[in-house]
Design a protein around this motif. Sequence first.
Motif, PDB file in Angstrom:
ATOM      1  N   HIS A  49       0.831  -1.209   0.000  1.00  0.00           N
ATOM      2  CA  HIS A  49       0.000   0.000   0.000  1.00  0.00           C
ATOM      3  C   HIS A  49       0.864   1.258   0.000  1.00  0.00           C
ATOM      4  O   HIS A  49       0.596   2.212  -0.736  1.00  0.00           O
ATOM      5  N   ARG A  52       2.540   1.836  -3.416  1.00  0.00           N
ATOM      6  CA  ARG A  52       1.575   2.355  -4.393  1.00  0.00           C
ATOM      7  C   ARG A  52       1.229   3.807  -4.090  1.00  0.00           C
ATOM      8  O   ARG A  52       1.042   4.616  -5.000  1.00  0.00           O
ATOM      9  N   LEU A 293     -11.000  -9.037   0.376  1.00  0.00           N
ATOM     10  CA  LEU A 293     -10.618  -7.709  -0.117  1.00  0.00           C
ATOM     11  C   LEU A 293      -9.119  -7.459   0.021  1.00  0.00           C
ATOM     12  O   LEU A 293      -8.490  -6.902  -0.882  1.00  0.00           O
ATOM     13  N   ARG A 297      -6.617  -6.686  -3.130  1.00  0.00           N
ATOM     14  CA  ARG A 297      -5.877  -5.429  -3.263  1.00  0.00           C
ATOM     15  C   ARG A 297      -4.363  -5.650  -3.244  1.00  0.00           C
ATOM     16  O   ARG A 297      -3.609  -4.833  -3.759  1.00  0.00           O
ATOM     17  N   CYS A 298      -3.913  -6.767  -2.671  1.00  0.00           N
ATOM     18  CA  CYS A 298      -2.478  -7.084  -2.727  1.00  0.00           C
ATOM     19  C   CYS A 298      -2.023  -7.362  -4.155  1.00  0.00           C
ATOM     20  O   CYS A 298      -0.877  -7.099  -4.510  1.00  0.00           O
ATOM     21  N   ASN A 300      -4.032  -6.623  -7.111  1.00  0.00           N
ATOM     22  CA  ASN A 300      -4.592  -5.721  -8.116  1.00  0.00           C
ATOM     23  C   ASN A 300      -5.128  -4.495  -7.403  1.00  0.00           C
ATOM     24  O   ASN A 300      -6.099  -4.581  -6.651  1.00  0.00           O
ATOM     25  N   ASP A 301      -4.500  -3.356  -7.652  1.00  0.00           N
ATOM     26  CA  ASP A 301      -4.871  -2.129  -6.958  1.00  0.00           C
ATOM     27  C   ASP A 301      -5.829  -1.263  -7.764  1.00  0.00           C
ATOM     28  O   ASP A 301      -6.312  -0.256  -7.275  1.00  0.00           O
ATOM     29  N   THR A 302      -6.086  -1.643  -9.008  1.00  0.00           N
ATOM     30  CA  THR A 302      -6.856  -0.765  -9.883  1.00  0.00           C
ATOM     31  C   THR A 302      -8.261  -1.275 -10.203  1.00  0.00           C
ATOM     32  O   THR A 302      -9.103  -0.501 -10.660  1.00  0.00           O
ATOM     33  N   PHE A 322     -10.946  -0.610   1.586  1.00  0.00           N
ATOM     34  CA  PHE A 322     -10.324  -1.255   0.424  1.00  0.00           C
ATOM     35  C   PHE A 322     -10.876  -0.712  -0.903  1.00  0.00           C
ATOM     36  O   PHE A 322     -10.672  -1.316  -1.949  1.00  0.00           O
ATOM     37  N   ARG A 323     -11.577   0.425  -0.832  1.00  0.00           N
ATOM     38  CA  ARG A 323     -12.125   1.079  -2.026  1.00  0.00           C
ATOM     39  C   ARG A 323     -13.061   0.150  -2.798  1.00  0.00           C
ATOM     40  O   ARG A 323     -12.981   0.032  -4.019  1.00  0.00           O
ATOM     41  N   ASP A 375      -3.171 -11.695  -9.601  1.00  0.00           N
ATOM     42  CA  ASP A 375      -4.171 -10.901 -10.305  1.00  0.00           C
ATOM     43  C   ASP A 375      -5.094 -11.829 -11.102  1.00  0.00           C
ATOM     44  O   ASP A 375      -4.637 -12.545 -12.000  1.00  0.00           O
TER      45      ASP A 375
END
Length: 536
Positions: A49, A52, A293, A297-298, A300-302, A322-323, A375
Amino acid sequence: MNGPKNLMLGFCSRRSLDHVAPFVASLLQSAFTGDVCLLVDGIAAVTVHRLRELGIIVERAAPSAQASMAAMSSRYFSYFDFLLRHGDGYTNVMLVDPVTAVVQGDPFAAPLAAEIVYVAIGCAIGELPDVSRAIAQGYGEAVAHNIRDCIAASPATTFGTLAGMRRYLAAMTHQFAGRTVPITGLIDQGVHNYVVHMRPLAGAWLDDTGDVVQVANDTVAITDHGLQMNGRFAPVVTGWDTSTRVLVHVRTSPRYRLDHISPPPARPAASRRDAVAAFYHRQRDHGWLELFLGSLRCVNDTADIYCVGDFDQAELAAMARFRALGFVLPACDPAAADNVAHLYLNQALEGIATSGVQLDQLLLLDGMRAAFPRDPFLNKTVGLSLFCEGPVRIRESEFNRHRLSLFTDVNETSLRQPVVSSMALRGPLPLLREFYRRMFLELVDRAELLKIPKVVQGIVNKLCHADDLGFPMIVHPNGAEVLFDLLGPALGVSDRHGLRIGGTVPGVVLGSHQDSPLLLRLRVDLNLPEPDPNAG
């Protein structure tokens, strides 16, 4: 045509933020304006995190299928894979070790001297016992003796044009592939020097000038402007940890710390992106939300994340962290959850379609008892992707034979087909919507069938083995993309040099218990918190 940007591409395995802080801090204060991507393995989620947040592209490395290959050798496969997927966006590429390098300028400020530029260490191979042993390990004593007087090349840093870098990585992965002995230790140094000297590549050059990259030694001068060697400030200095004097300087100088570095402006969102949509049933999926989640997010952040289900305020807060976007719906009977999931997911698809969001592909999951080792969109393909629960054929499963018989005549041909799961689907939004339309046509005037647990699996197996859908359907075997761990450990699991299942790394693991051996190992691999003892 290649893009206008340049790229620094590195690999980091089982390190903390402190180990890469000198590289990242010096980089963010340098004149380099291209992209920086770190392929990581076994890195804590909080570190991912923070990286990024600082503008670093972070992807989880996909280890080679060879269980005997250590991470430092497997990284060349991950580099190659990244450039095959994203390389057309770059003009020049530098492979760099973020643990031992610092950046003092733009390494691409001047035109490259060759399409592939190797970095000389500054002494002969025979003077470096570790490198000589690595060559002997990979190619035998005779080869090591044959090139003992050649200048040693550092595997930590190699750079060149996109075409040259792909050529170099093709050569490196070719040398590793097919080996039957364990690929461990420093063999990557031996293979790199073998390629440099015994497998000369077109357009390659071993640079011993130090104009772009310098390998640190005890002659380094420590100045207010950076590290200087032979009267020059090279854009990149590698191997700073090999000199005690330089190591102390890097570890103590504010120049190489991140505590005073502010995050750069956020990158503009991609015009087309991927998304995951999943159904949550609290009674069934309680305690899995953070793992679901956090692991996603680890890797794939997008991707957009749409969560549909009966969430409470604490779960909504976790999704916001986690958006992920949550859609709160009434709870349903647990026995019908696997069927209702698809009704709710279909509503989510309709909402996404009318929102104007431009998506490439979606992954739909009928539950959240899942974790993501890599991913899930890394290997997305044409058409609609579906996933086999294992090698079981329909004739071998009374459960699936019965559900299929509710929607079609079961014949010898259908009995020979593998069981395709209704738990996961992946593909472009228009194809998913059309597939759901076909699914629900099967239920017209037959809504009572939804009371049968997991009856939709019969529809999925009817449709996926039909010949008239009008679009391609790819049926993946268990573990290739989605692993059904809930059915038991049928595939071999190796964690010696990075987690591999059946020789590969699936995008999604669907489980039944958070404390299963595989999911516990995955938590360690992703550096995620221990499971909730009160979770199911």
